[in-house]
Design a protein around this motif. Structure first.
Motif, PDB file in Angstrom:
ATOM      1  N   SER A 183     -56.181 -78.026  44.554  1.00 37.67           N
ATOM      2  CA  SER A 183     -57.165 -78.091  43.632  1.00 37.67           C
ATOM      3  C   SER A 183     -57.680 -79.297  43.169  1.00 37.67           C
ATOM      4  O   SER A 183     -56.867 -80.040  43.286  1.00 37.67           O
ATOM      5  N   ILE A 184     -59.036 -79.481  42.902  1.00 37.15           N
ATOM      6  CA  ILE A 184     -59.431 -80.664  42.186  1.00 37.15           C
ATOM      7  C   ILE A 184     -60.083 -80.546  40.951  1.00 37.15           C
ATOM      8  O   ILE A 184     -60.453 -79.244  40.506  1.00 37.15           O
ATOM      9  N   ARG A 185     -60.269 -81.640  40.313  1.00 35.81           N
ATOM     10  CA  ARG A 185     -60.936 -81.156  38.768  1.00 35.81           C
ATOM     11  C   ARG A 185     -62.394 -81.266  39.181  1.00 35.81           C
ATOM     12  O   ARG A 185     -62.975 -81.522  40.084  1.00 35.81           O
ATOM     13  N   THR A 186     -63.141 -80.585  38.281  1.00 38.21           N
ATOM     14  CA  THR A 186     -64.340 -80.333  38.465  1.00 38.21           C
ATOM     15  C   THR A 186     -65.187 -81.569  37.959  1.00 38.21           C
ATOM     16  O   THR A 186     -65.032 -81.490  36.571  1.00 38.21           O
ATOM     17  N   VAL A 192     -70.811 -80.463  44.504  1.00 36.55           N
ATOM     18  CA  VAL A 192     -70.905 -80.088  45.993  1.00 36.55           C
ATOM     19  C   VAL A 192     -70.427 -81.201  46.767  1.00 36.55           C
ATOM     20  O   VAL A 192     -69.652 -80.793  48.079  1.00 36.55           O
ATOM     21  N   PRO A 193     -70.821 -82.637  46.579  1.00 34.95           N
ATOM     22  CA  PRO A 193     -70.220 -83.432  47.536  1.00 34.95           C
ATOM     23  C   PRO A 193     -68.821 -83.579  47.408  1.00 34.95           C
ATOM     24  O   PRO A 193     -67.976 -83.623  48.379  1.00 34.95           O
ATOM     25  N   ASP A 194     -67.986 -83.328  46.114  1.00 31.73           N
ATOM     26  CA  ASP A 194     -66.666 -83.402  46.102  1.00 31.73           C
ATOM     27  C   ASP A 194     -65.973 -82.272  46.910  1.00 31.73           C
ATOM     28  O   ASP A 194     -64.926 -82.293  47.554  1.00 31.73           O
ATOM     29  N   ILE A 195     -66.733 -81.054  46.998  1.00 31.57           N
ATOM     30  CA  ILE A 195     -66.271 -79.930  47.695  1.00 31.57           C
ATOM     31  C   ILE A 195     -66.374 -80.099  49.233  1.00 31.57           C
ATOM     32  O   ILE A 195     -65.066 -80.048  49.812  1.00 31.57           O
ATOM     33  N   ILE A 196     -67.217 -80.801  49.800  1.00 33.22           N
ATOM     34  CA  ILE A 196     -67.167 -81.113  51.233  1.00 33.22           C
ATOM     35  C   ILE A 196     -66.399 -82.065  51.518  1.00 33.22           C
ATOM     36  O   ILE A 196     -65.633 -81.644  52.498  1.00 33.22           O
ATOM     37  N   ASP A 197     -66.291 -83.171  50.532  1.00 34.16           N
ATOM     38  CA  ASP A 197     -65.059 -84.004  50.923  1.00 34.16           C
ATOM     39  C   ASP A 197     -63.730 -83.588  51.022  1.00 34.16           C
ATOM     40  O   ASP A 197     -62.777 -83.843  51.960  1.00 34.16           O
ATOM     41  N   SER A 198     -63.663 -82.484  49.988  1.00 30.80           N
ATOM     42  CA  SER A 198     -61.994 -81.933  49.804  1.00 30.80           C
ATOM     43  C   SER A 198     -61.849 -81.258  51.160  1.00 30.80           C
ATOM     44  O   SER A 198     -60.717 -81.228  51.660  1.00 30.80           O
ATOM     45  N   ILE A 199     -62.863 -80.327  51.611  1.00 37.28           N
ATOM     46  CA  ILE A 199     -62.686 -79.491  52.594  1.00 37.28           C
ATOM     47  C   ILE A 199     -62.250 -80.315  53.885  1.00 37.28           C
ATOM     48  O   ILE A 199     -61.446 -80.171  54.776  1.00 37.28           O
ATOM     49  N   GLN A 226     -76.186 -77.703  51.480  1.00 37.30           N
ATOM     50  CA  GLN A 226     -75.474 -78.882  51.471  1.00 37.30           C
ATOM     51  C   GLN A 226     -74.158 -78.870  51.966  1.00 37.30           C
ATOM     52  O   GLN A 226     -73.784 -79.523  52.818  1.00 37.30           O
ATOM     53  N   ILE A 227     -73.605 -77.503  51.773  1.00 44.11           N
ATOM     54  CA  ILE A 227     -72.091 -77.640  52.261  1.00 44.11           C
ATOM     55  C   ILE A 227     -71.916 -77.328  53.621  1.00 44.11           C
ATOM     56  O   ILE A 227     -71.205 -77.663  54.364  1.00 44.11           O
ATOM     57  N   GLU A 228     -73.055 -76.405  54.069  1.00 45.80           N
ATOM     58  CA  GLU A 228     -73.144 -76.187  55.551  1.00 45.80           C
ATOM     59  C   GLU A 228     -73.313 -77.675  56.407  1.00 45.80           C
ATOM     60  O   GLU A 228     -72.679 -77.790  57.313  1.00 45.80           O
ATOM     61  N   ALA A 229     -74.199 -78.202  55.676  1.00 52.70           N
ATOM     62  CA  ALA A 229     -74.547 -79.641  56.535  1.00 52.70           C
ATOM     63  C   ALA A 229     -73.396 -80.531  56.568  1.00 52.70           C
ATOM     64  O   ALA A 229     -73.057 -81.441  57.432  1.00 52.70           O
TER      65      ALA A 229
END
Ligand SMILES: [Zn+2]
Length: 325
Positions: A32-35, A45-52, A101-104
């Motif tokens: 998990s990461i902090r929101t 959204v950028p944090d989610i992409i980077d983390s995945i 954004q997440i798909e891209a």
């Protein structure tokens, strides 16, 4: 390469939880990461992409093996366009193009739903719902949310408001709700609702009670304190718990009369009171439910705790036919 992994994302106001699961729903990795809600939530959204991307690298997991990403999010999800609006605890003031954004950013297909619906799917698939196709879920936290699964599918309705069990009227003309109506379940069975009932009951009560003394002295009362005092035998606290159970039993029966599910699963912070609360809810449920649903529908406690959202998010990806064009 065979696609055999799912990614579940549970986006919340304080943390974002991630899990990598097998197609059968076994969690293999979670983190998990902090929101970060600063700058109108623009980092989320950028944090989610980077983390995945980072974790797929870390675990040396080829993207070709990922069936898809599922995500539960606060706010109202536009399922068709993959956008989210009204997620005020994320500081999202404008409609967000989350899916695009997440798909891209990941190259993987994303399927979303609201967080309560995702948790409902999680419990239905891997928790108390035992993977049965008809399950109702009620979550008791700072508010009351829920999700209804009929024939294996979440009920959304025409405006996405299907399954908003927290705004079922259980006391016509009762407490004013944040939605503008009076007497919604949320005003009686949420953490704040329990405290509201305790305050009103304390005012009208003249006998001996530690709960009453606390309210009268202006001490801070929480729903946990109310349940703890009830377990210790405090008369007034038990009156409050009985009333909460009455409303929950009534709501569970009304939901069941319509859906006829195999189970009504109750989760969230307030449900930590456990069997102590559940037994009383069940008693009221039996009283109010129509006979043919009373005989088959079980009222149960949720089993997945904080992981329900990630399991349910993965279930969204699993059931989705979305592909990246
Ligand atoms: Zn309401």
């Amino acid at each position: 390469m065979a696609k055999d992994k799912l990614i579940g994302v549970d986006l919340g106001g304080t943390t974002i939880k991630f899990a990598i699961l097998t197609a059968e729903g076994e969690i293999q990795q979670k983190w998990s990461i902090r929101t970060n809600i600063l700058d109108e939530g623009s980092h989320i959204v950028p944090d989610i992409i980077d983390s995945i991307n980072h974790h797929l690298d870390l675990y040396q997991l080829d993207k070709d093996r990922i069936i898809g990403i599922g995500m539960g999010t606060p706010g109202t999800v536009d399922l068709e366009n993959g956008t989210v609006k009204g997620a005020f605890n994320l500081n999202w003031k404008e409609t967000q193009n989350v899916r695009e954004q997440i798909e891209a950013g990941t190259g993987l297909p994303l399927t979303m739903d609201n967080d309560a619906n995702a948790a409902a799917l999680g419990e239905q698939w891997r928790g108390a719902g035992n993977n049965q196709p008809d399950v109702a879920f009620i979550t008791l936290g700072t508010g009351v949310g829920g999700g209804l699964i009929n024939d294996g599918k979440l009920i959304h309705g025409v405006a996405g408001a299907g399954g908003e069990v927290g705004h079922m009227i259980v006391e016509p003309g009762g407490y004013l709700c944040t939605c503008g109506n009076y007497g919604c379940l949320e005003q009686y069975a949420s953490a704040t609702g329990v405290v509201h009932l305790a305050q009103d009951f304390a005012e009208a009560y003249v006998g001996n009670s530690k709960l009453k003394a606390m309210v009268d002295n202006g001490e801070e009362v929480t729903s946990k304190i109310v349940f703890d005092l009830a377990k210790e035998g405090d008369y007034l606290a038990n009156e409050v718990v009985d009333k909460v159970a009455y409303y929950l039993g009534l709501a569970s029966a009304n939901i069941s009369n319509i859906l006829n599910p195999s189970s009504v699963v109750i989760g969230g912070g307030v449900s930590a009171a456990g069997k102590f609360l559940l037994d009383r809810v069940e008693k009221n449920f039996k009283q109010f439910a129509f006979k043919s649903t009373r005989d088959v529908t079980e009222v149960k406690l949720a089993e997945l705790g904080n992981d329900a959202g990630a399991y349910g998010a993965a279930s969204l990806a699993r059931n989705s036919d979305r592909v990246i064009a």
